[in-house]
Enzyme design. Sequence first.
Site, PDB file in Angstrom:
ATOM      1  N   ARG A  51       0.789  -1.228   0.000  1.00  0.00           N
ATOM      2  CA  ARG A  51       0.000   0.000   0.000  1.00  0.00           C
ATOM      3  C   ARG A  51       0.817   1.271   0.000  1.00  0.00           C
ATOM      4  O   ARG A  51       0.596   2.167  -0.794  1.00  0.00           O
ATOM      5  CB  ARG A  51      -0.856   0.081   1.283  1.00  0.00           C
ATOM      6  CG  ARG A  51      -2.286  -0.175   1.138  1.00  0.00           C
ATOM      7  CD  ARG A  51      -2.764  -0.704   2.465  1.00  0.00           C
ATOM      8  NE  ARG A  51      -1.907  -1.820   2.821  1.00  0.00           N
ATOM      9  CZ  ARG A  51      -2.094  -3.055   2.412  1.00  0.00           C
ATOM     10  NH1 ARG A  51      -3.110  -3.358   1.687  1.00  0.00           N
ATOM     11  NH2 ARG A  51      -1.260  -4.018   2.733  1.00  0.00           N
ATOM     12  N   THR A  52       1.744   1.346   0.938  1.00  0.00           N
ATOM     13  CA  THR A  52       2.406   2.632   1.114  1.00  0.00           C
ATOM     14  C   THR A  52       3.188   2.996  -0.148  1.00  0.00           C
ATOM     15  O   THR A  52       3.066   4.099  -0.665  1.00  0.00           O
ATOM     16  CB  THR A  52       3.312   2.608   2.356  1.00  0.00           C
ATOM     17  OG1 THR A  52       2.512   2.205   3.459  1.00  0.00           O
ATOM     18  CG2 THR A  52       3.903   3.972   2.642  1.00  0.00           C
ATOM     19  N   LYS A  80      25.459  -3.914  -0.934  1.00  0.00           N
ATOM     20  CA  LYS A  80      26.918  -3.808  -1.105  1.00  0.00           C
ATOM     21  C   LYS A  80      27.554  -3.022   0.033  1.00  0.00           C
ATOM     22  O   LYS A  80      28.751  -2.763   0.029  1.00  0.00           O
ATOM     23  CB  LYS A  80      27.247  -3.077  -2.412  1.00  0.00           C
ATOM     24  CG  LYS A  80      26.684  -3.726  -3.654  1.00  0.00           C
ATOM     25  CD  LYS A  80      27.126  -2.918  -4.870  1.00  0.00           C
ATOM     26  CE  LYS A  80      26.439  -3.373  -6.140  1.00  0.00           C
ATOM     27  NZ  LYS A  80      26.632  -2.400  -7.222  1.00  0.00           N
ATOM     28  N   ARG A 101      11.255   3.937   3.313  1.00  0.00           N
ATOM     29  CA  ARG A 101      10.874   3.010   4.387  1.00  0.00           C
ATOM     30  C   ARG A 101      12.109   2.218   4.778  1.00  0.00           C
ATOM     31  O   ARG A 101      12.842   1.739   3.911  1.00  0.00           O
ATOM     32  CB  ARG A 101       9.774   2.058   3.915  1.00  0.00           C
ATOM     33  CG  ARG A 101       9.558   0.911   4.882  1.00  0.00           C
ATOM     34  CD  ARG A 101       8.317   0.146   4.595  1.00  0.00           C
ATOM     35  NE  ARG A 101       7.126   0.930   4.897  1.00  0.00           N
ATOM     36  CZ  ARG A 101       5.906   0.421   4.938  1.00  0.00           C
ATOM     37  NH1 ARG A 101       5.709  -0.853   4.673  1.00  0.00           N
ATOM     38  NH2 ARG A 101       4.877   1.178   5.216  1.00  0.00           N
ATOM     39  N   HIS A 129       5.189   6.340  11.525  1.00  0.00           N
ATOM     40  CA  HIS A 129       4.681   6.150  10.154  1.00  0.00           C
ATOM     41  C   HIS A 129       3.725   7.319   9.858  1.00  0.00           C
ATOM     42  O   HIS A 129       2.517   7.148   9.788  1.00  0.00           O
ATOM     43  CB  HIS A 129       3.960   4.802  10.072  1.00  0.00           C
ATOM     44  CG  HIS A 129       3.634   4.346   8.683  1.00  0.00           C
ATOM     45  ND1 HIS A 129       3.696   5.163   7.573  1.00  0.00           N
ATOM     46  CD2 HIS A 129       3.226   3.128   8.236  1.00  0.00           C
ATOM     47  CE1 HIS A 129       3.338   4.451   6.503  1.00  0.00           C
ATOM     48  NE2 HIS A 129       3.056   3.224   6.881  1.00  0.00           N
TER      49      HIS A 129
END
Length: 308
Positions: A51-52, A80, A101, A129
């Site tokens: 969703r986000t 890396k 995120r 959030h």
Amino acid sequence: MRHLLSPLDLSVEEIDGLIDVAKKIEKNPKAFRHVADGERLATLFYEPSTRTRLSFESAMLNLGGTVIGFSGASNSSASKGETVADTVRVVGCYSTIIAMRHHKEGAPMVASQFSPVPIINAGDGGHQHPTQTLTDLLTIAREKGRLDHLTIGLCGDLKFGRTVHSLITALVRYPGVKFVCVSPEELRLPDFVREDVLEKNHVPYKEVDNLEDVMPELDILYMTRVQRERFFNEEDYLRLRDRYILDGEKMKLAPQNMIVLHPLPRVNEISLEVDNDPRAMYFKQAQYGVYIRMALIMFLLGLEVPEV
Ligand code: NCD
């Protein structure tokens, strides 16, 4: 340059402004089709999301902008050993705004110190959030008609649930708001929310472990998923995951005008029969998430709101 790392980065007036713009978008989405022409969003998602990330991308595309990004740290140079600071310095050359995120609390904040473009925290570990919170606030404003004088039940994983932490942080600024925190003992609110937000602001709250008893008091019931990925052992997760299951029987105890929210994804905590209850708002909530992210992108990029 403004970033959005915590809900407190926006004043109550600015949030009201975003909600107004989101309502305009809902009424007349076509008027916003070219607002962000030439702008580019980068989505840097080091943790899973449906969703986000997709709602951020939809929001930018709806505004006429373009999107780039990665989902999953294993597909990026993080694998890396590149630092978040270096990644945003580089991605800031390819984009005009970044949504990030990350599994580590504070990673978007570090990013904001190095980024040449605005950073939006799209979820950092078990911390905050803020754009889910903007989504929740728009849903509440549209479905209850106000953000003040509300009793909000928060149920499930209040310890690791970052959506709950951000929602409480945002709502304590509105008068007459009370919280009923429903969780097992082990999943109660962390101190950085209970002490630093609720107690510091003298906001009434109680902590209980039985959902049925408190259902009749609630204006809003905010259900959450037990955050499996943040548990130290699987046994504890298995023991706690099905502690609360909202079903038709429990909904009979709720007021007729209570609304049920959930940031999604749902696992077992809301049974499918509740989906047909007119009080279930969680899918509509996902739609509101696109409107408010459009409004937020416009705000952080300083884009003009079209006359509608
Ligand atoms: C939430 C999250 O990522 O914190 N999901 C979302 O953004 N809609 C809730 C969750 O994962 O349980």
